[in-house]
Design a protein around this motif. Structure first.
Motif, PDB file in Angstrom:
ATOM      1  N   ALA A 140       2.493   7.233  -7.430  1.00 38.94           N
ATOM      2  CA  ALA A 140       1.092   6.909  -7.730  1.00 38.94           C
ATOM      3  C   ALA A 140       0.963   5.492  -8.285  1.00 38.94           C
ATOM      4  CB  ALA A 140       0.510   7.922  -8.710  1.00 38.94           C
ATOM      5  N   GLU A 141       1.909   5.096  -9.139  1.00 38.49           N
ATOM      6  CA  GLU A 141       1.903   3.731  -9.678  1.00 38.49           C
ATOM      7  C   GLU A 141       2.091   2.709  -8.558  1.00 38.49           C
ATOM      8  OE1 GLU A 141       4.952   3.576 -12.681  1.00 38.49           O
ATOM      9  OE2 GLU A 141       3.951   5.126 -13.890  1.00 38.49           O
ATOM     10  N   GLN A 142       2.955   3.038  -7.589  1.00 42.39           N
ATOM     11  CA  GLN A 142       3.197   2.138  -6.463  1.00 42.39           C
ATOM     12  C   GLN A 142       1.982   2.068  -5.528  1.00 42.39           C
ATOM     13  OE1 GLN A 142       5.845   0.115  -5.893  1.00 42.39           O
ATOM     14  NE2 GLN A 142       6.712   0.744  -7.835  1.00 42.39           N
ATOM     15  N   ILE A 143       1.243   3.158  -5.436  1.00 40.08           N
ATOM     16  CA  ILE A 143       0.056   3.203  -4.578  1.00 40.08           C
ATOM     17  C   ILE A 143      -1.082   2.389  -5.190  1.00 40.08           C
ATOM     18  CG2 ILE A 143      -1.802   4.713  -3.717  1.00 40.08           C
ATOM     19  CD1 ILE A 143       0.351   6.859  -3.218  1.00 40.08           C
ATOM     20  N   ALA A 144      -1.168   2.371  -6.508  1.00 37.24           N
ATOM     21  CA  ALA A 144      -2.312   1.773  -7.212  1.00 37.24           C
ATOM     22  C   ALA A 144      -2.769   0.405  -6.666  1.00 37.24           C
ATOM     23  CB  ALA A 144      -2.035   1.703  -8.707  1.00 37.24           C
ATOM     24  N   PRO A 145      -1.853  -0.565  -6.481  1.00 35.92           N
ATOM     25  CA  PRO A 145      -2.329  -1.864  -5.985  1.00 35.92           C
ATOM     26  C   PRO A 145      -2.891  -1.817  -4.561  1.00 35.92           C
ATOM     27  CG  PRO A 145      -0.002  -1.991  -6.663  1.00 35.92           C
ATOM     28  CD  PRO A 145      -0.432  -0.565  -6.780  1.00 35.92           C
ATOM     29  N   PHE A 146      -2.524  -0.789  -3.806  1.00 37.31           N
ATOM     30  CA  PHE A 146      -2.976  -0.649  -2.420  1.00 37.31           C
ATOM     31  C   PHE A 146      -4.203   0.272  -2.314  1.00 37.31           C
ATOM     32  CE2 PHE A 146       1.661  -1.317  -2.213  1.00 37.31           C
ATOM     33  CZ  PHE A 146       1.732  -2.416  -1.374  1.00 37.31           C
ATOM     34  N   ILE A 157      -9.202   6.028  -4.757  1.00 37.06           N
ATOM     35  CA  ILE A 157      -9.110   7.445  -4.404  1.00 37.06           C
ATOM     36  C   ILE A 157      -8.245   8.173  -5.435  1.00 37.06           C
ATOM     37  CG2 ILE A 157      -8.258   9.073  -2.649  1.00 37.06           C
ATOM     38  CD1 ILE A 157     -10.625   7.468  -1.637  1.00 37.06           C
ATOM     39  N   LYS A 158      -8.695   9.350  -5.886  1.00 35.29           N
ATOM     40  CA  LYS A 158      -7.874  10.185  -6.777  1.00 35.29           C
ATOM     41  C   LYS A 158      -6.749  10.797  -5.936  1.00 35.29           C
ATOM     42  CE  LYS A 158      -8.040  14.081 -10.012  1.00 35.29           C
ATOM     43  NZ  LYS A 158      -6.649  13.953 -10.220  1.00 35.29           N
ATOM     44  N   LEU A 159      -5.523  10.580  -6.384  1.00 40.04           N
ATOM     45  CA  LEU A 159      -4.366  11.008  -5.598  1.00 40.04           C
ATOM     46  C   LEU A 159      -3.979  12.453  -5.885  1.00 40.04           C
ATOM     47  CD1 LEU A 159      -2.126   7.844  -6.002  1.00 40.04           C
ATOM     48  CD2 LEU A 159      -3.678   8.403  -4.135  1.00 40.04           C
ATOM     49  N   THR A 160      -3.732  13.189  -4.804  1.00 36.08           N
ATOM     50  CA  THR A 160      -3.184  14.535  -4.884  1.00 36.08           C
ATOM     51  C   THR A 160      -2.084  14.631  -3.838  1.00 36.08           C
ATOM     52  OG1 THR A 160      -4.601  15.516  -3.175  1.00 36.08           O
ATOM     53  CG2 THR A 160      -5.494  15.448  -5.423  1.00 36.08           C
ATOM     54  N   THR A 180      -4.083  11.653   2.213  1.00 38.32           N
ATOM     55  CA  THR A 180      -3.447  11.059   3.387  1.00 38.32           C
ATOM     56  C   THR A 180      -3.510   9.538   3.309  1.00 38.32           C
ATOM     57  OG1 THR A 180      -5.477  11.094   4.698  1.00 38.32           O
ATOM     58  CG2 THR A 180      -4.029  13.030   4.853  1.00 38.32           C
ATOM     59  N   PHE A 181      -2.467   8.912   3.846  1.00 35.21           N
ATOM     60  CA  PHE A 181      -2.413   7.446   3.823  1.00 35.21           C
ATOM     61  C   PHE A 181      -3.399   6.838   4.822  1.00 35.21           C
ATOM     62  CE2 PHE A 181       1.813   8.812   2.336  1.00 35.21           C
ATOM     63  CZ  PHE A 181       1.769   8.247   1.072  1.00 35.21           C
ATOM     64  N   ALA A 182      -3.429   7.367   6.030  1.00 35.04           N
ATOM     65  CA  ALA A 182      -4.296   6.808   7.073  1.00 35.04           C
ATOM     66  C   ALA A 182      -5.761   7.195   6.849  1.00 35.04           C
ATOM     67  CB  ALA A 182      -3.827   7.262   8.452  1.00 35.04           C
ATOM     68  N   GLY A 183      -6.011   8.475   6.580  1.00 33.32           N
ATOM     69  CA  GLY A 183      -7.384   8.967   6.466  1.00 33.32           C
ATOM     70  C   GLY A 183      -8.046   8.638   5.141  1.00 33.32           C
ATOM     71  N   ASP A 184      -7.458   9.124   4.041  1.00 33.98           N
ATOM     72  CA  ASP A 184      -8.080   8.950   2.726  1.00 33.98           C
ATOM     73  C   ASP A 184      -7.978   7.523   2.201  1.00 33.98           C
ATOM     74  OD1 ASP A 184      -8.763  11.695   2.613  1.00 33.98           O
ATOM     75  OD2 ASP A 184      -6.780  12.201   1.832  1.00 33.98           O
ATOM     76  N   LEU A 185      -6.790   6.951   2.280  1.00 31.61           N
ATOM     77  CA  LEU A 185      -6.577   5.604   1.747  1.00 31.61           C
ATOM     78  C   LEU A 185      -6.925   4.511   2.751  1.00 31.61           C
ATOM     79  CD1 LEU A 185      -3.229   6.287  -0.150  1.00 31.61           C
ATOM     80  CD2 LEU A 185      -5.506   6.040  -1.149  1.00 31.61           C
ATOM     81  N   GLU A 186      -7.071   4.900   4.019  1.00 34.16           N
ATOM     82  CA  GLU A 186      -7.441   3.968   5.096  1.00 34.16           C
ATOM     83  C   GLU A 186      -6.476   2.791   5.210  1.00 34.16           C
ATOM     84  OE1 GLU A 186     -11.567   2.921   4.645  1.00 34.16           O
ATOM     85  OE2 GLU A 186     -12.215   5.007   4.800  1.00 34.16           O
ATOM     86  N   TRP A 187      -5.185   3.086   5.167  1.00 35.37           N
ATOM     87  CA  TRP A 187      -4.178   2.036   5.279  1.00 35.37           C
ATOM     88  C   TRP A 187      -3.896   1.713   6.728  1.00 35.37           C
ATOM     89  CZ3 TRP A 187       0.246   3.452   1.356  1.00 35.37           C
ATOM     90  CH2 TRP A 187      -0.269   3.355   0.049  1.00 35.37           C
ATOM     91  N   VAL A 218       0.666  12.089   0.486  1.00 37.44           N
ATOM     92  CA  VAL A 218       1.401  11.712  -0.729  1.00 37.44           C
ATOM     93  C   VAL A 218       2.442  12.778  -1.060  1.00 37.44           C
ATOM     94  CG1 VAL A 218       1.172  11.293  -3.217  1.00 37.44           C
ATOM     95  CG2 VAL A 218      -0.513  10.317  -1.628  1.00 37.44           C
ATOM     96  N   GLY A 219       2.080  14.045  -0.930  1.00 36.02           N
ATOM     97  CA  GLY A 219       3.008  15.132  -1.224  1.00 36.02           C
ATOM     98  C   GLY A 219       4.238  15.099  -0.338  1.00 36.02           C
ATOM     99  N   GLN A 220       4.040  14.810   0.950  1.00 37.96           N
ATOM    100  CA  GLN A 220       5.181  14.719   1.867  1.00 37.96           C
ATOM    101  C   GLN A 220       6.095  13.563   1.471  1.00 37.96           C
ATOM    102  OE1 GLN A 220       2.972  14.402   5.548  1.00 37.96           O
ATOM    103  NE2 GLN A 220       3.391  16.531   6.090  1.00 37.96           N
ATOM    104  N   LEU A 221       5.507  12.471   1.029  1.00 38.56           N
ATOM    105  CA  LEU A 221       6.328  11.325   0.591  1.00 38.56           C
ATOM    106  C   LEU A 221       7.108  11.688  -0.657  1.00 38.56           C
ATOM    107  CD1 LEU A 221       7.226   8.384   0.735  1.00 38.56           C
ATOM    108  CD2 LEU A 221       5.212   7.796  -0.626  1.00 38.56           C
TER     109      LEU A 221
END
Length: 80
Positions: free
Chosen positions: A12-18, A23-26, A30-37, A68-71
């Motif tokens: 989660a800390e690593q995701i924060a800058p991106f 988005i609240k992480l659970t 999803t990286f593609a859908g929720d975070l739109e990466w 995130v859970g799979q990662l």
């Protein structure tokens, strides 16, 4: 706190800058859908995770990781 919880917190800390949308992480985020990466963001993020945990995430593994859970589960497995 379990190892998995600690890994989740570090991820989660690593995701924060991106996480431009805040988005609240659970586990289900999803990286593609929720975070739109895009693919470049994913590559930068994977490199950060590999450095943080001193692991290698193969391209095949990356292709299968959508949430995130799979990662977190993949990192836990690679650290053992």
């Amino acid at each position: 706190m379990s190892d998995r919880d600690e890994i989740f917190e570090t991820v989660a800390e690593q995701i924060a800058p991106f996480n431009k949308k805040g988005i609240k992480l659970t586990d289900a985020t999803t990286f593609a859908g929720d975070l739109e990466w895009d693919s470049l963001t994913v590559m930068d993020f994977v490199a950060a995770i590999e450095d943080e945990f001193d692991i290698i995430i193969t391209m095949n593994m990356q292709a299968e990781i959508e949430t995130v859970g799979q990662l977190v589960d993949a990192v836990a497995k690679l650290k053992d």
